[in-house]
Design a protein around this motif. Structure first.
Motif, short mmCIF file in Angstrom:
data_model
loop_
_atom_site.label_atom_id
_atom_site.label_comp_id
_atom_site.label_asym_id
_atom_site.label_seq_id
_atom_site.Cartn_x
_atom_site.Cartn_y
_atom_site.Cartn_z
N TYR A 392 38.56 47.12 47.78
CA TYR A 392 37.84 46.06 47.06
C TYR A 392 36.49 45.82 47.73
O TYR A 392 36.34 45.96 48.95
N ALA A 393 35.53 45.44 46.91
CA ALA A 393 34.22 45.09 47.47
C ALA A 393 34.34 43.86 48.36
O ALA A 393 33.61 43.71 49.36
N CYS A 394 35.28 42.96 48.01
CA CYS A 394 35.54 41.76 48.82
C CYS A 394 37.04 41.53 48.89
O CYS A 394 37.73 41.53 47.87
N LEU A 395 37.54 41.32 50.10
CA LEU A 395 38.95 41.01 50.30
C LEU A 395 39.07 39.57 50.80
O LEU A 395 38.79 39.28 51.97
N TYR A 396 39.43 38.69 49.88
CA TYR A 396 39.72 37.31 50.28
C TYR A 396 41.07 37.28 50.98
O TYR A 396 41.89 38.18 50.83
N GLY A 397 41.32 36.21 51.74
CA GLY A 397 42.61 36.11 52.38
C GLY A 397 42.93 34.70 52.85
O GLY A 397 42.02 33.89 53.10
N ASP A 416 41.67 32.11 39.49
CA ASP A 416 40.38 31.96 38.81
C ASP A 416 39.28 32.73 39.54
O ASP A 416 38.40 33.33 38.91
N ILE A 417 39.32 32.69 40.88
CA ILE A 417 38.31 33.43 41.67
C ILE A 417 38.43 34.93 41.41
O ILE A 417 37.43 35.62 41.20
N LEU A 418 39.66 35.44 41.41
CA LEU A 418 39.88 36.86 41.18
C LEU A 418 39.52 37.28 39.76
O LEU A 418 39.00 38.38 39.52
N THR A 419 39.77 36.39 38.82
CA THR A 419 39.40 36.68 37.43
C THR A 419 37.89 36.77 37.28
O THR A 419 37.37 37.64 36.56
N ALA A 420 37.19 35.87 37.95
CA ALA A 420 35.73 35.85 37.87
C ALA A 420 35.10 37.00 38.66
O ALA A 420 33.97 37.39 38.38
N ASN A 421 35.83 37.52 39.64
CA ASN A 421 35.31 38.62 40.46
C ASN A 421 36.30 39.79 40.41
O ASN A 421 37.18 39.91 41.26
N ALA A 537 33.29 30.45 46.99
CA ALA A 537 33.99 31.71 47.26
C ALA A 537 33.30 32.88 46.55
O ALA A 537 33.14 33.97 47.12
N LEU A 538 32.89 32.67 45.33
CA LEU A 538 32.22 33.73 44.56
C LEU A 538 30.83 34.03 45.11
O LEU A 538 30.41 35.19 45.20
N HIS A 539 30.10 33.00 45.50
CA HIS A 539 28.75 33.19 46.03
C HIS A 539 28.77 33.95 47.35
O HIS A 539 27.95 34.86 47.57
N LEU A 540 29.70 33.61 48.24
CA LEU A 540 29.80 34.30 49.53
C LEU A 540 30.10 35.78 49.35
O LEU A 540 29.68 36.62 50.16
N ALA A 541 30.84 36.12 48.31
CA ALA A 541 31.21 37.52 48.07
C ALA A 541 30.07 38.34 47.50
O ALA A 541 30.10 39.58 47.57
N THR A 542 29.04 37.68 46.97
CA THR A 542 27.98 38.43 46.28
C THR A 542 26.60 38.23 46.89
O THR A 542 25.63 38.86 46.45
N ASP A 543 26.49 37.36 47.89
CA ASP A 543 25.20 37.10 48.54
C ASP A 543 25.28 37.53 50.00
O ASP A 543 25.75 36.77 50.86
N PRO A 544 24.83 38.74 50.33
CA PRO A 544 24.94 39.25 51.71
C PRO A 544 24.25 38.37 52.75
O PRO A 544 24.75 38.21 53.87
#
Length: 583
Positions: A392-397, A416-421, A537-544
């Motif tokens: 995965y590009a991002c692995l939440y945990g 919802d986070i996984l659905t959006a990402n 959560a979504l912003h952190l995964a897409t903003d390096p």
């Protein structure tokens, strides 16, 4: 009549149910309270699919003869499956079991209760509504009766079972407080009654209290652990003891005592710190639980330990403090605060920076967690290998116990986070896989991207994940800080009615963190509602850039605020000593 009953039983074994029922009916007409005949009729009804009729027959057999364990066991099994009729049978079941305590406790009582809990499905994997019904109508009445009649060890078993499968089912301050209010006073009173017996025994032996000071005139303080383990509260204790050892001038002479179980790793760590430890169950494996507390009181008395610190876990504390194990009794909690007793002389918290604060009209003494072992660099290579297993590009945990994760609001937020990402996955832990977690992820269509890894090395998996999503309404402590130490962004809630480590971190920043270093990236990861939580959560995964800022700051926060063991040891020792001087 016995031969007719035996004949009916034989017909049941031959699956001739109609003939068996015809055989037993005359007995029921002549002896409507014959529990053996009622039991057979119930079995026949159950085998023929007449569940409600079977429940009625089993209940009549149980009421006719409260010692009929087969009827009790079978009725529980049916009630556990046909829950719509539970209200009709749970209280009679409890009243029947209560009769097993009078005039004296039947030795098989404990085993029978375990079986009934299993058949009733009284476990934390079940819906809260069902657990509440069993707790209020069945388990609690039996517990209160056990405490009232001084069946201490049965009461301990019941309290422990209720705590594990009902109280911990919903990890919230309110639920914790409301649950323990139901029985803590009765167990406390039982401990006070037991105190008379134990005090007479000590006086009868003509033992004199030992010296309350160790060498170099250091006050002796004993730390009580409910069970031996290496869970977070034990890590906090060991870190405190390590910090105390580092002080230029030691303030106390500590000892650790565990009531139950054995954990080699914990013992080795304490021995490395040269802190004496007594594992009561290891040294006295046949000693009943209640007798362990009598032994503990007499031992502390003769050795001069006048101050006792009970570390975090509340089961059995009501009884033990009623027994008055030591002159000064302190409760040191790592999480919840909604518990009080007349025999608690001081309250210490690991979630508040303030030296003192008030909660529910009680004065508390504040402190925080500290460790020099938040990050384990020996796990880094293994963590990188494990990360490659999750494409995965991002692995939440979330690294936490399953009871912290099973709140539907939290689980749906993750979904919802996984659905959006769609490029993200989610890793989670627990001693066992909670069915609620499986159900929500499956229903939301994200189960294939959610990976349960069991009960793992938290320092390892905090390096495996990319972003730590703190659970709510009850958040994490150690694993959250371990993730920050591993340079991972964390998403947390700041809600007054939630248990979160955010207020503690915020207070530490304002008290100890260098003013010239910006902390914006940390506060940008704090949510006040579910929508904000998801957006962060979504912003952190897409903003390096934001990811890197949050990661580096989190590691810096840990090094500045949570690595000073000496400071924390000094604070806690001052609390323990000041409380002791006031009693």
């Amino acid at each position: 009549m016995d031969h007719i009953i035996q004949q009916a039983e034989q017909l049941v074994r031959q699956q001739q149910y109609n003939d068996a029922l015809a055989t037993i009916q005359p007995v029921l007409l002549q002896q409507p309270n014959n529990d053996k005949a009622l039991n057979i009729a119930a079995v026949i009804a159950a085998l023929q699919g007449n569940t409600y009729e079977a429940m009625d027959y089993f209940a009549k057999a149980m009421l006719a003869n409260p010692s009929n364990s087969d009827a009790i066991y079978n009725l529980c099994a049916l009630v556990g499956k046909q829950r719509s009729h539970a209200d009709q049978y749970l209280k009679p079941l409890a009243n029947t079991l209560i009769q097993w305590m009078r005039p004296e406790l039947k030795p098989e009582m404990g085993n029978l209760i375990k079986l009934t809990f299993d058949k009733l499905a009284f476990n934390k994997a079940e819906p809260m509504e069902w657990l509440t019904a069993i707790f209020e109508n069945y388990a609690l009445p039996i517990l209160l009766t056990a405490a009232q009649h001084d069946h201490y060890d049965l009461a301990f078993f019941l309290e422990g079972y209720i705590y594990q499968h009902y109280v911990k089912r919903e990890e919230s301050e309110t639920h914790f407080e409301q649950a323990f209010k139901c029985w803590k006073n009765q167990l406390h009173e039982a401990g006070q009654r037991y105190r008379k017996t134990v005090d007479e025994m000590i006086a009868g032996e003509n033992w004199s209290a030992g010296n309350p000071l160790a060498e170099h005139n250091l006050p002796k303080i004993v730390f009580i652990l409910h069970t031996s383990s290496t869970l977070a509260h034990v890590e906090a204790l060991i870190s405190f003891l390590a910090g105390h050892q580092q002080l230029a001038t030691p303030l106390i002479s500590p000892m650790v005592i565990t009531i139950a179980d054995h954990n080699t790793d914990m013992v080795n760590q304490l021995q490395a710190l040269k802190v004496p430890i007594i594992e009561v169950e290891t040294e006295h494996p046949q000693m009943p639980r209640s007798a362990r507390y009598a032994f503990l009181k007499s031992y502390l008395y003769t050795q001069g330990y006048q101050t006792l610190v009970w570390v975090t876990s509340v089961p059995e504390m009501s009884f033990a403090f009623g027994l008055r194990l030591a002159k000064t009794q302190i409760w040191w909690t790592m999480k919840f605060h909604g518990f009080s007793l007349p025999d608690i002389d001081g309250y210490v918290s690991s979630m508040h920076v303030d030296e003192t604060f008030e909660h529910n009209g009680i004065q508390w003494h504040g402190g925080t967690l500290s460790s020099t072992n938040w990050f384990d660099e020996t796990q880094t290579a293994t963590a990188k290998q494990l990360r490659h297993q999750y494409p995965y590009a991002c692995l939440y945990g979330t690294i936490a116990r399953e009871e912290k994760l099973n709140d539907p609001l939290f689980l749906n937020c993750i979904a919802d986070i996984l659905t959006a990402n769609p490029d993200a996955g989610y890793l989670f832990t627990g001693r066992e896989l909670d069915p609620t977690i499986e159900q929500v992820f499956s229903e939301r269509g994200v189960a294939h991207r959610c990976h349960y890894v069991g009960w793992v090395n938290s320092k390892l998996y905090c390096q495996v994940i990319d972003i730590f999503l703190d659970s709510f309404p009850c958040g994490s402590g150690y694993s959250l800080l371990e993730s920050m130490a591993a340079e991972k962004p964390v998403v947390m809630f700041n809600q007054p009615n939630y248990v979160s480590y955010y207020p503690t971190i915020d207070a530490l920043i304002n008290t100890y963190f260098p003013a010239n270093i910006t902390t914006v990236a940390f506060y940008q990861s704090i949510a006040t509602n579910v929508n904000e939580y998801q957006a962060i959560a979504l912003h952190l995964a897409t903003d390096p850039h934001q990811y890197q800022q949050a990661s580096q700051l989190n590691q810096h926060l840990i090094n500045e605020l949570f690595a000073n063991q000496q400071r924390c040891a000094q604070i806690y020792c001052q609390h323990f000593l000041s409380i002791s001087q006031q009693t």
